[in-house]
Write a protein that holds these residues in place. Structure first.
Motif, mmCIF file in Angstrom:
data_model
loop_
_atom_site.group_PDB
_atom_site.id
_atom_site.type_symbol
_atom_site.label_atom_id
_atom_site.label_comp_id
_atom_site.label_asym_id
_atom_site.label_seq_id
_atom_site.Cartn_x
_atom_site.Cartn_y
_atom_site.Cartn_z
ATOM 1 N N ARG A 228 0.838 -1.207 0.000
ATOM 2 C CA ARG A 228 0.000 0.000 0.000
ATOM 3 C C ARG A 228 0.870 1.253 0.000
ATOM 4 N NH1 ARG A 228 -4.589 -1.620 4.574
ATOM 5 N NH2 ARG A 228 -5.371 -3.468 3.489
ATOM 6 N N LEU A 229 0.490 2.220 -0.850
ATOM 7 C CA LEU A 229 1.196 3.492 -0.921
ATOM 8 C C LEU A 229 0.193 4.639 -0.826
ATOM 9 C CD1 LEU A 229 2.433 1.496 -3.453
ATOM 10 C CD2 LEU A 229 4.201 3.240 -3.284
ATOM 11 N N GLU A 239 -3.286 8.182 -9.591
ATOM 12 C CA GLU A 239 -3.768 7.619 -10.857
ATOM 13 C C GLU A 239 -2.594 7.258 -11.768
ATOM 14 O OE1 GLU A 239 -6.315 10.656 -12.343
ATOM 15 O OE2 GLU A 239 -8.101 9.913 -11.282
ATOM 16 N N GLU A 240 -1.618 8.190 -11.868
ATOM 17 C CA GLU A 240 -0.432 7.941 -12.690
ATOM 18 C C GLU A 240 0.360 6.737 -12.153
ATOM 19 O OE1 GLU A 240 0.661 9.382 -15.497
ATOM 20 O OE2 GLU A 240 -1.155 10.625 -15.594
ATOM 21 N N GLY A 241 0.438 6.676 -10.829
ATOM 22 C CA GLY A 241 1.128 5.552 -10.200
ATOM 23 C C GLY A 241 0.454 4.231 -10.510
ATOM 24 N N GLU A 242 -0.887 4.220 -10.509
ATOM 25 C CA GLU A 242 -1.623 2.994 -10.815
ATOM 26 C C GLU A 242 -1.407 2.572 -12.268
ATOM 27 O OE1 GLU A 242 -5.976 1.003 -10.032
ATOM 28 O OE2 GLU A 242 -5.914 3.148 -10.473
ATOM 29 N N ILE A 243 -1.441 3.552 -13.193
ATOM 30 C CA ILE A 243 -1.223 3.241 -14.615
ATOM 31 C C ILE A 243 0.164 2.616 -14.796
ATOM 32 C CG2 ILE A 243 -0.877 4.273 -16.894
ATOM 33 C CD1 ILE A 243 -3.054 6.374 -16.012
ATOM 34 N N PHE A 244 1.158 3.200 -14.123
ATOM 35 C CA PHE A 244 2.513 2.670 -14.215
ATOM 36 C C PHE A 244 2.596 1.257 -13.635
ATOM 37 C CE2 PHE A 244 6.668 1.921 -12.243
ATOM 38 C CZ PHE A 244 7.507 2.065 -13.346
ATOM 39 N N ALA A 245 1.990 1.064 -12.458
ATOM 40 C CA ALA A 245 2.058 -0.231 -11.767
ATOM 41 C C ALA A 245 1.410 -1.347 -12.577
ATOM 42 C CB ALA A 245 1.399 -0.119 -10.395
ATOM 43 N N LYS A 246 0.300 -1.038 -13.257
ATOM 44 C CA LYS A 246 -0.413 -2.054 -14.035
ATOM 45 C C LYS A 246 0.447 -2.629 -15.164
ATOM 46 C CE LYS A 246 -5.259 -0.866 -13.257
ATOM 47 N NZ LYS A 246 -6.480 -0.257 -13.816
ATOM 48 N N ASP A 247 1.417 -1.835 -15.643
ATOM 49 C CA ASP A 247 2.276 -2.290 -16.729
ATOM 50 C C ASP A 247 3.483 -3.106 -16.250
ATOM 51 O OD1 ASP A 247 0.746 -1.233 -18.746
ATOM 52 O OD2 ASP A 247 1.792 0.705 -18.764
ATOM 53 N N GLU A 255 -5.580 -1.610 -7.005
ATOM 54 C CA GLU A 255 -6.837 -1.013 -6.562
ATOM 55 C C GLU A 255 -6.510 0.368 -6.004
ATOM 56 O OE1 GLU A 255 -9.421 -2.139 -2.856
ATOM 57 O OE2 GLU A 255 -9.835 -3.610 -4.439
ATOM 58 N N ARG A 256 -7.271 1.394 -6.406
ATOM 59 C CA ARG A 256 -6.978 2.747 -5.948
ATOM 60 C C ARG A 256 -8.189 3.349 -5.255
ATOM 61 N NH1 ARG A 256 -7.827 7.660 -7.538
ATOM 62 N NH2 ARG A 256 -8.814 6.952 -9.456
ATOM 63 N N THR A 259 -6.169 8.973 -3.005
ATOM 64 C CA THR A 259 -4.694 9.086 -3.083
ATOM 65 C C THR A 259 -3.982 7.825 -2.611
ATOM 66 O OG1 THR A 259 -4.594 10.072 -0.873
ATOM 67 C CG2 THR A 259 -4.801 11.591 -2.745
ATOM 68 N N SER A 260 -4.731 6.787 -2.282
ATOM 69 C CA SER A 260 -4.122 5.538 -1.807
ATOM 70 C C SER A 260 -4.133 4.488 -2.916
ATOM 71 C CB SER A 260 -4.874 5.001 -0.585
ATOM 72 O OG SER A 260 -4.731 5.898 0.494
ATOM 73 N N LEU A 261 -3.023 3.808 -3.087
ATOM 74 C CA LEU A 261 -2.888 2.777 -4.103
ATOM 75 C C LEU A 261 -2.495 1.463 -3.443
ATOM 76 C CD1 LEU A 261 -2.695 1.919 -7.106
ATOM 77 C CD2 LEU A 261 -0.324 2.737 -7.087
ATOM 78 N N THR A 262 -3.256 0.400 -3.746
ATOM 79 C CA THR A 262 -2.951 -0.935 -3.234
ATOM 80 C C THR A 262 -2.555 -1.825 -4.408
ATOM 81 O OG1 THR A 262 -4.572 -0.650 -1.457
ATOM 82 C CG2 THR A 262 -3.808 -2.887 -1.879
ATOM 83 N N ILE A 263 -1.459 -2.534 -4.228
ATOM 84 C CA ILE A 263 -0.900 -3.378 -5.294
ATOM 85 C C ILE A 263 -0.676 -4.781 -4.752
ATOM 86 C CG2 ILE A 263 1.131 -3.727 -6.782
ATOM 87 C CD1 ILE A 263 1.524 -0.632 -6.588
#
Length: 310
Positions: A228-229, A239-247, A255-256, A259-263
């Motif tokens: 989690r970030l 959102e940009e972080g999620e797009i990057f992470a998905k690749d 899952e976002r 402002t929180s991103l879970t990977i």
């Protein structure tokens, strides 16, 4: 390690209800063996059959070379069962309850020893009706110990207690283990099972779904870790972080939430290395990072498909 209890193919029905459908396991000397499961899973019925309180429809229960059909009296002398609070005499003191229970056995551990072990020496002459819930539960364990049994059965000994009272019970269980006692425990608390148990048996719908040490069960689920970030630079950065992470090849899903991103990733170190490189290039600030450790609750949900409720 010596096997002190073996349960083979236990089955028990009550009318149309198949409470226990097929349960088999072995318990080793000196271990804390915990049975957990959702309500109606069959764990209490299983315990009552092992304790000799309920007769199985089918199956065998062996305490070493002893079984209930031929050696009932000998088994009663080697096991201790935590009584429900209603089995205590409210108008007697803890000391008097222990001394009374001691008369039921040919040999008994000293009342002084047990009062000290369950931390009730100062309350030895208070009537049971005036004890707190935690003190009554400690006395119940003391009553199970009065015959100095080899095997002690504790059925949800900390249910309804506050966290401090619960930990007092944990200390007693660990002390009993240090004395070489074998403890068979049922509990509603995952943290309790994880901290105390040598092995955990998860039961659902009258069957064992998995059985192993807490660490081994958790290890089976650690193919993926949850990272989690939290982004300080707002929703757009997340959102940009999620797009990057998905690749990333190391990321299985994301899952976002604002402002929180879970990977979820099988390689958290690789994933974080790539993410931090990305955020540094973009000059995004990360407020918080965590890698969630798996727990026994995750194991329970994975094997039963049910959320745990205390």
């Amino acid at each position: 390690m010596t096997t002190v209890l073996e349960v083979k193919e236990l089955k028990k029905s009550f009318g149309a209800i198949h409470a226990v459908q097929d349960i088999s396991f072995k318990v080793k000397a000196g271990e804390v063996f915990t049975i957990i499961g959702p309500n109606g899973a069959g764990k209490t019925t299983t315990l009552e059959m092992i304790e000799g309180l309920v007769t199985p429809d089918y199956g065998h229960i062996q305490f070493g070379d002893l079984d209930w059909n031929r050696n009932a009296n000998a088994i009663k002398m080697m096991i201790g069962v935590q009584p429900q609070s209603s089995a205590m005499f409210d108008l007697l003191t803890p000391e008097e309850n222990l001394e009374l229970f001691a008369t039921f056995y040919g040999k008994a551990r000293s009342t002084e020893d047990i009062l000290a072990m369950i931390n009730l020496t100062e309350h030895r002459r208070n009537r049971v009706k005036n004890l707190s819930g935690g003190q009554r539960q400690r006395l119940a364990i003391g009553l199970a110990m009065i015959s100095d049994p080899e095997i002690i059965f504790l059925d949800e000994p900390t249910t309804g207690l506050d966290p401090q009272a619960r930990r007092n019970i944990w200390d007693i269980i660990l002390q009993l283990k240090s004395l070489g006692k074998t403890i068979i425990l049922t509990t509603h608390y995952m943290e309790e099972a994880e901290k105390l148990s040598d092995r955990v048996c998860i039961v659902d719908q009258g069957r064992i779904v998995t059985l192993d040490s807490p660490a081994a069960l958790i290890e089976k689920l650690t193919v993926e870790r949850e990272v989690r970030l939290s982004f300080l630079d707002g929703v757009e950065a997340a959102e940009e972080g999620e797009i990057f992470a998905k690749d990333l090849s190391s990321v299985s899903r994301t899952e976002r939430d604002a402002t929180s991103l879970t990977i979820w990733t099988p390689k958290p170190e690789d994933t974080l290395y790539d993410l931090f490189k990305f955020t540094k290039e973009q000059e995004y600030q990360i407020e918080q990072v965590s890698i969630r450790e798996m727990s026994l609750e995750d194991v329970f949900i994975a094997f039963t498909g049910k959320e745990w409720r205390d």
